[in-house]
Scaffold this motif. Structure first.
Motif, PDB file in Angstrom:
ATOM      1  N   UNK A  12       0.712  -1.172   0.157  1.00 46.68           N
ATOM      2  CA  UNK A  12       0.083  -0.027  -0.107  1.00 46.68           C
ATOM      3  C   UNK A  12       0.688   1.244   0.089  1.00 46.68           C
ATOM      4  N   UNK A  13       0.584   2.097  -1.023  1.00 47.18           N
ATOM      5  CA  UNK A  13       1.190   3.514  -1.054  1.00 47.18           C
ATOM      6  C   UNK A  13       0.492   4.538  -0.797  1.00 47.18           C
ATOM      7  N   UNK A  14       0.959   5.595  -0.031  1.00 46.16           N
ATOM      8  CA  UNK A  14       0.007   6.869   0.183  1.00 46.16           C
ATOM      9  C   UNK A  14       0.228   7.539  -1.091  1.00 46.16           C
ATOM     10  N   UNK A  15      -0.892   8.276  -1.347  1.00 43.30           N
ATOM     11  CA  UNK A  15      -1.099   8.921  -2.727  1.00 43.30           C
ATOM     12  C   UNK A  15      -1.686  10.392  -2.228  1.00 43.30           C
ATOM     13  N   UNK A  16      -1.270  11.221  -2.615  1.00 46.37           N
ATOM     14  CA  UNK A  16      -1.710  12.597  -2.412  1.00 46.37           C
ATOM     15  C   UNK A  16      -2.409  13.229  -3.793  1.00 46.37           C
ATOM     16  N   UNK A  17      -2.221  12.661  -4.889  1.00 48.39           N
ATOM     17  CA  UNK A  17      -2.807  13.289  -6.026  1.00 48.39           C
ATOM     18  C   UNK A  17      -2.942  11.874  -7.148  1.00 48.39           C
ATOM     19  N   UNK A  18      -3.667  12.439  -8.415  1.00 46.97           N
ATOM     20  CA  UNK A  18      -3.797  11.489  -9.197  1.00 46.97           C
ATOM     21  C   UNK A  18      -2.417  11.094  -9.762  1.00 46.97           C
ATOM     22  N   UNK A  19      -1.446  12.145  -9.811  1.00 47.44           N
ATOM     23  CA  UNK A  19       0.237  11.861 -10.346  1.00 47.44           C
ATOM     24  C   UNK A  19       0.832  10.583  -9.421  1.00 47.44           C
ATOM     25  N   UNK A  20       0.704  10.894  -8.536  1.00 50.25           N
ATOM     26  CA  UNK A  20       0.958   9.842  -7.222  1.00 50.25           C
ATOM     27  C   UNK A  20       0.528   8.520  -7.530  1.00 50.25           C
ATOM     28  N   UNK A  21      -0.763   8.544  -7.487  1.00 47.29           N
ATOM     29  CA  UNK A  21      -1.716   7.266  -7.819  1.00 47.29           C
ATOM     30  C   UNK A  21      -1.197   6.514  -9.082  1.00 47.29           C
ATOM     31  N   UNK A  22      -0.978   7.150  -9.916  1.00 43.16           N
ATOM     32  CA  UNK A  22      -0.672   6.422 -11.473  1.00 43.16           C
ATOM     33  C   UNK A  22       0.874   5.983 -11.134  1.00 43.16           C
ATOM     34  N   UNK A  23       1.631   6.885 -10.481  1.00 41.18           N
ATOM     35  CA  UNK A  23       3.113   6.471 -10.441  1.00 41.18           C
ATOM     36  C   UNK A  23       3.058   5.150  -9.563  1.00 41.18           C
ATOM     37  N   UNK A  24       2.296   5.234  -8.555  1.00 37.78           N
ATOM     38  CA  UNK A  24       2.100   4.056  -7.486  1.00 37.78           C
ATOM     39  C   UNK A  24       1.808   2.808  -8.312  1.00 37.78           C
ATOM     40  N   UNK A  25       0.567   2.722  -8.968  1.00 37.55           N
ATOM     41  CA  UNK A  25       0.293   1.752  -9.592  1.00 37.55           C
ATOM     42  C   UNK A  25       1.182   1.042 -10.710  1.00 37.55           C
ATOM     43  N   UNK A  26       1.772   2.216 -11.334  1.00 38.78           N
ATOM     44  CA  UNK A  26       2.928   1.745 -12.259  1.00 38.78           C
ATOM     45  C   UNK A  26       4.194   0.975 -11.689  1.00 38.78           C
ATOM     46  N   UNK A  27       4.391   1.182 -10.454  1.00 39.77           N
ATOM     47  CA  UNK A  27       5.355   0.675  -9.686  1.00 39.77           C
ATOM     48  C   UNK A  27       5.421  -0.712  -9.218  1.00 39.77           C
ATOM     49  N   UNK A  28       3.953  -0.887  -9.256  1.00 39.79           N
ATOM     50  CA  UNK A  28       3.498  -2.495  -8.508  1.00 39.79           C
ATOM     51  C   UNK A  28       2.880  -2.169  -7.227  1.00 39.79           C
ATOM     52  N   UNK A  29       2.011  -1.089  -6.913  1.00 36.78           N
ATOM     53  CA  UNK A  29       1.421  -1.024  -5.643  1.00 36.78           C
ATOM     54  C   UNK A  29       0.064  -1.967  -5.893  1.00 36.78           C
TER      55      UNK A  29
END
Length: 234
Positions: A7-24
């Motif tokens: 699970x990764x903390x996301x503050x924005x849509x940019x964070x969210x997309x990056x976390x998903x791309x990394x395997x969150x």
């Protein structure tokens, strides 16, 4: 062992997309990390929801600390929870303590009733409780509670490591109050992972570890990918 949750903390849509791309596997959606994570706006939640396909857990917290804020705070929390639920939120994060350092049941019951049927995490308020075991017993029958986010200590995983191992054993034994999954976060490092995995812990939470340039910078997919590989044993 099954694939562990990251699970990764996301503050924005940019964070969210990056976390998903990394395997969150899942995101904790918050705002204002200077206050250790507060309830995001409806607009932020909607943007994050649009950006990814992985599950989201949305923070329900109005101010730094673990007080619900009395009657006015509970009313505001319930209103925000209901609005987020109407916007499509299905999972939440919350945790309130009373003046004695135990679970504020009035606040927890009111807020979870506002999102009835949803799954939720009791966050690191557990690490500030006067009695961790007593708090777990207080919440043992709360509908929807499936996770405790904890470092085992208010000072982080390094200090709480032995507590985490002991609670993992009690979770495996299905002791009363210990059925919810342990989600380890708060000063978590990659060095902690092998021992925690051997103890049967299968869920991990990262915030700053996903941001090598600090909270002023977005999530780095490469940092998340490093954690993904470590958790998967690659």
């Amino acid at each position: 062992m099954s694939r562990p949750i990251l699970e990764v903390v996301a503050l924005s849509a940019e964070d969210a997309a990056a976390a998903e791309a990394g395997g969150a596997d899942r995101l904790e959606v918050v705002t204002d990390m200077a206050a250790d994570g507060l309830t995001p706006s409806l607009e932020t939640f909607a943007a994050v929801q649009e950006a990814v396909s992985i599950p989201l857990r949305v923070m329900l917290r109005l101010a730094d600390g673990f007080s619900a804020g009395g009657d006015a705070g509970i009313e505001e929390l319930c209103a925000r929870a209901s609005a987020l639920r109407a916007e499509g939120a299905e999972e939440f994060v919350l945790g309130f303590l009373d003046d004695a350092g135990q679970a504020d049941l009035r606040a927890v019951e009111a807020v979870t009733a506002a999102v009835a049927g949803c799954r939720w995490t009791f966050h690191r308020a557990l690490d500030r409780a006067a009695d961790r075991d007593a708090l777990r017993k207080q919440l043992a029958d709360m509908p929807g509670l499936d996770t405790y986010l904890t470092a085992g200590s208010p000072d982080g995983v390094a200090e709480g490591y032995r507590t985490l191992l002991a609670e993992a054993a009690r979770t495996a034994a299905r002791e009363p109050g210990y059925a919810p999954r342990l989600l380890v976060g708060g000063g978590l490092t990659l060095d902690h992972v092998p021992g925690l995995r051997r103890a049967g812990i299968d869920a991990f939470h990262i915030g700053s570890a996903a941001r090598p340039q600090g909270w002023s910078a977005p999530v780095a997919p490469s940092a998340v990918r490093t954690w993904r590989r470590a958790l998967d044993g690659d």
